[in-house]
Scaffold this motif. Structure first.
Motif, PDB file in Angstrom:
ATOM      1  N   HIS A   1     -14.374   9.705 -11.560  1.00  0.00           N
ATOM      2  CA  HIS A   1     -14.238  11.298 -11.171  1.00  0.00           C
ATOM      3  C   HIS A   1     -13.693  11.356  -9.801  1.00  0.00           C
ATOM      4  N   PHE A   2     -13.913  10.822  -8.985  1.00  0.00           N
ATOM      5  CA  PHE A   2     -13.584  10.669  -7.476  1.00  0.00           C
ATOM      6  C   PHE A   2     -11.978  10.453  -7.436  1.00  0.00           C
ATOM      7  N   PHE A   3     -11.641   9.483  -8.363  1.00  0.00           N
ATOM      8  CA  PHE A   3     -10.210   9.088  -8.087  1.00  0.00           C
ATOM      9  C   PHE A   3      -9.197  10.159  -8.299  1.00  0.00           C
ATOM     10  N   GLN A   4      -9.713  11.116  -9.162  1.00  0.00           N
ATOM     11  CA  GLN A   4      -8.831  12.334  -9.331  1.00  0.00           C
ATOM     12  C   GLN A   4      -8.609  13.182  -8.191  1.00  0.00           C
ATOM     13  N   ILE A   5      -9.514  13.127  -7.085  1.00  0.00           N
ATOM     14  CA  ILE A   5      -9.440  13.827  -5.976  1.00  0.00           C
ATOM     15  C   ILE A   5      -8.194  12.939  -5.130  1.00  0.00           C
ATOM     16  N   LEU A   6      -8.365  11.734  -5.179  1.00  0.00           N
ATOM     17  CA  LEU A   6      -7.447  10.953  -4.292  1.00  0.00           C
ATOM     18  C   LEU A   6      -5.932  11.151  -5.146  1.00  0.00           C
ATOM     19  N   GLU A   7      -5.855  11.354  -6.240  1.00  0.00           N
ATOM     20  CA  GLU A   7      -4.600  11.541  -6.873  1.00  0.00           C
ATOM     21  C   GLU A   7      -4.244  12.846  -6.342  1.00  0.00           C
ATOM     22  N   ARG A   8      -5.072  14.133  -6.323  1.00  0.00           N
ATOM     23  CA  ARG A   8      -4.501  15.374  -6.200  1.00  0.00           C
ATOM     24  C   ARG A   8      -4.298  15.579  -4.710  1.00  0.00           C
ATOM     25  N   ASP A   9      -5.398  15.008  -3.733  1.00  0.00           N
ATOM     26  CA  ASP A   9      -5.101  15.326  -2.369  1.00  0.00           C
ATOM     27  C   ASP A   9      -4.348  14.364  -1.674  1.00  0.00           C
ATOM     28  N   TYR A  10      -4.298  13.284  -2.205  1.00  0.00           N
ATOM     29  CA  TYR A  10      -3.676  11.763  -1.280  1.00  0.00           C
ATOM     30  C   TYR A  10      -2.573  11.142  -2.167  1.00  0.00           C
ATOM     31  N   SER A  11      -1.733  11.827  -3.007  1.00  0.00           N
ATOM     32  CA  SER A  11      -0.932  11.198  -4.025  1.00  0.00           C
ATOM     33  C   SER A  11       0.236  10.434  -3.265  1.00  0.00           C
ATOM     34  N   VAL A  12       0.673  10.991  -1.774  1.00  0.00           N
ATOM     35  CA  VAL A  12       1.648  10.456  -1.195  1.00  0.00           C
ATOM     36  C   VAL A  12       1.231   8.977  -0.913  1.00  0.00           C
ATOM     37  N   MET A  13      -0.120   8.648  -0.610  1.00  0.00           N
ATOM     38  CA  MET A  13      -0.604   7.689  -0.096  1.00  0.00           C
ATOM     39  C   MET A  13      -0.708   6.406  -1.497  1.00  0.00           C
ATOM     40  N   LEU A  14      -1.179   7.219  -2.583  1.00  0.00           N
ATOM     41  CA  LEU A  14      -0.973   6.447  -3.766  1.00  0.00           C
ATOM     42  C   LEU A  14       0.556   5.915  -4.299  1.00  0.00           C
ATOM     43  N   GLU A  15       1.403   6.830  -3.815  1.00  0.00           N
ATOM     44  CA  GLU A  15       2.834   6.488  -4.349  1.00  0.00           C
ATOM     45  C   GLU A  15       3.320   5.421  -3.483  1.00  0.00           C
ATOM     46  N   SER A  16       2.703   5.031  -2.458  1.00  0.00           N
ATOM     47  CA  SER A  16       3.354   4.154  -1.431  1.00  0.00           C
ATOM     48  C   SER A  16       3.232   2.632  -2.097  1.00  0.00           C
ATOM     49  N   TYR A  17       2.413   2.623  -3.162  1.00  0.00           N
ATOM     50  CA  TYR A  17       2.219   1.381  -3.810  1.00  0.00           C
ATOM     51  C   TYR A  17       2.684   1.183  -5.291  1.00  0.00           C
ATOM     52  N   ASN A  18       2.956   0.105  -5.417  1.00  0.00           N
ATOM     53  CA  ASN A  18       3.807  -0.047  -6.877  1.00  0.00           C
ATOM     54  C   ASN A  18       2.833  -0.944  -7.764  1.00  0.00           C
TER      55      ASN A  18
ATOM     56  N   PHE B   1     -20.000   2.983  -7.269  1.00  0.00           N
ATOM     57  CA  PHE B   1     -18.782   3.949  -7.096  1.00  0.00           C
ATOM     58  C   PHE B   1     -17.441   3.096  -6.786  1.00  0.00           C
ATOM     59  N   GLY B   2     -17.376   2.052  -6.077  1.00  0.00           N
ATOM     60  CA  GLY B   2     -16.231   1.425  -5.693  1.00  0.00           C
ATOM     61  C   GLY B   2     -15.690   0.858  -6.986  1.00  0.00           C
ATOM     62  N   LEU B   3     -16.420   0.189  -8.010  1.00  0.00           N
ATOM     63  CA  LEU B   3     -16.109   0.022  -9.294  1.00  0.00           C
ATOM     64  C   LEU B   3     -15.194   1.041 -10.096  1.00  0.00           C
ATOM     65  N   GLY B   4     -15.899   2.216  -9.780  1.00  0.00           N
ATOM     66  CA  GLY B   4     -15.135   3.119 -10.797  1.00  0.00           C
ATOM     67  C   GLY B   4     -13.845   3.847 -10.178  1.00  0.00           C
ATOM     68  N   LEU B   5     -13.678   3.371  -8.676  1.00  0.00           N
ATOM     69  CA  LEU B   5     -12.371   3.842  -8.273  1.00  0.00           C
ATOM     70  C   LEU B   5     -11.489   2.732  -8.424  1.00  0.00           C
ATOM     71  N   MET B   6     -11.994   1.455  -8.614  1.00  0.00           N
ATOM     72  CA  MET B   6     -10.895   0.306  -9.106  1.00  0.00           C
ATOM     73  C   MET B   6     -10.426   0.475 -10.510  1.00  0.00           C
ATOM     74  N   ASN B   7     -11.406   0.899 -11.372  1.00  0.00           N
ATOM     75  CA  ASN B   7     -10.959   1.229 -12.895  1.00  0.00           C
ATOM     76  C   ASN B   7      -9.777   2.274 -12.876  1.00  0.00           C
ATOM     77  N   LYS B   8     -10.075   3.169 -12.121  1.00  0.00           N
ATOM     78  CA  LYS B   8      -9.113   4.268 -12.179  1.00  0.00           C
ATOM     79  C   LYS B   8      -7.831   3.818 -11.605  1.00  0.00           C
ATOM     80  N   THR B   9      -7.961   3.022 -10.470  1.00  0.00           N
ATOM     81  CA  THR B   9      -6.678   2.299  -9.910  1.00  0.00           C
ATOM     82  C   THR B   9      -5.880   1.618 -10.780  1.00  0.00           C
TER      83      THR B   9
END
Length: 179
Positions: free
Chosen positions: A73-90, A142-150
Motif C-alpha cells: 500500500h505504501f508504495f502508492q504514496i511513493l508513486e504519488r509523492d515521489y514519482s520524480v525519484m522513481l522515474e530516475s531509475y530504469n 513492510f520492506g518486502l511489500g515495497l520490493m514487490n511493488k517496485t
C-alpha cells in the motif's frame, strides 16, 4: 517513527477493514498520541506495535501479513509523492540497490529525524541482488511489500526470499532473483 507511517497505516486499515476497525484498534491500544497523527510528527514505535497487534488479533491476519500488505500500500504514496525519484531509475534491481545511498538520503532531507533501516548490498548483478536489512523495528515484511511493488512498477517480477539472520527479525537477508 514518522507520522506519515501511522496516518497511512490507519488509512489502509479503513480501506481494508472499515472505519469501525480503525476506531476499535485505537480504543484497544494505549496510545500517548490518542491515535491522532500528523504526517510530519514523530511518534513512539510502541504505538505502531500496539495497533498492529490489535489489528492482527481482530482480523486473524499475522503481523507479518499485515506489514506486507502495508508495504504494498505504501508504495502508492511513493508513486504519488515521489514519482520524480522513481522515474530516475530504469530497473528494479538498480532502484533497490540504491536504497541506502540515494533513497534514504532523500528521505532524510524531508524527515531529518527519521529512523530508517539500513540496507547493505552484498551481491549485485543484472538479475540478482542480495541485501542485508537491519532495523530494531523488525519491519522486514513492510520492506518486502515495497520490493514487490517496485518490481510491479517496472513491469517486472522476481522471486524474493527473506532469510532471518536473527530470530527476532532485526537482521534479515533478502535474496532477490529477477525473473
Amino acid at each position: 517513527m514518522k507520522g506519515i507511517v501511522f496516518s497511512e497505516f490507519l488509512e489502509l486499515v479503513e480501506e481494508k477493514f472499515g472505519l469501525e476497525m480503525v476506531d476499535k484498534i485505537i480504543s484497544q491500544s494505549e496510545l500517548k498520541s490518542g491515535g491522532a497523527y500528523t504526517s510530519v510528527g514523530t511518534y513512539e514505535f510502541s504505538e505502531m506495535l500496539q495497533l498492529l497487534k490489535n489489528l492482527s488479533n481482530n482480523t486473524g491476519v499475522s503481523i507479518d501479513g499485515l506489514l506486507l500488505t502495508y508495504g504494498e500500500h505504501f508504495f502508492q504514496i511513493l508513486e504519488r509523492d515521489y514519482s520524480v525519484m522513481l522515474e530516475s531509475y530504469n530497473d528494479p534491481i538498480e532502484m533497490l540497490s540504491s536504497i541506502e545511498n540515494h533513497i534514504h538520503v532523500e528521505v532524510r532531507k524531508i524527515y531529518p529525524d527519521a529512523e530508517l533501516p539500513t540496507f547493505k548490498v552484498i551481491e549485485k548483478t543484472k538479475r540478482k541482488l542480495i541485501m542485508l536489512y537491519k532495523s530494531s523495528r523488525a519491519m522486514h515484511h513492510f520492506g518486502l511489500g515495497l520490493m514487490n511493488k517496485t518490481f510491479e512498477y517496472f513491469d517486472s517480477s522476481a522471486e524474493i526470499v527473506l532469510e532471518k539472520l536473527k530470530e527476532d527479525g532485526t537482521e534479515v537477508k533478502f535474496l532477490i532473483n529477477k525473473n
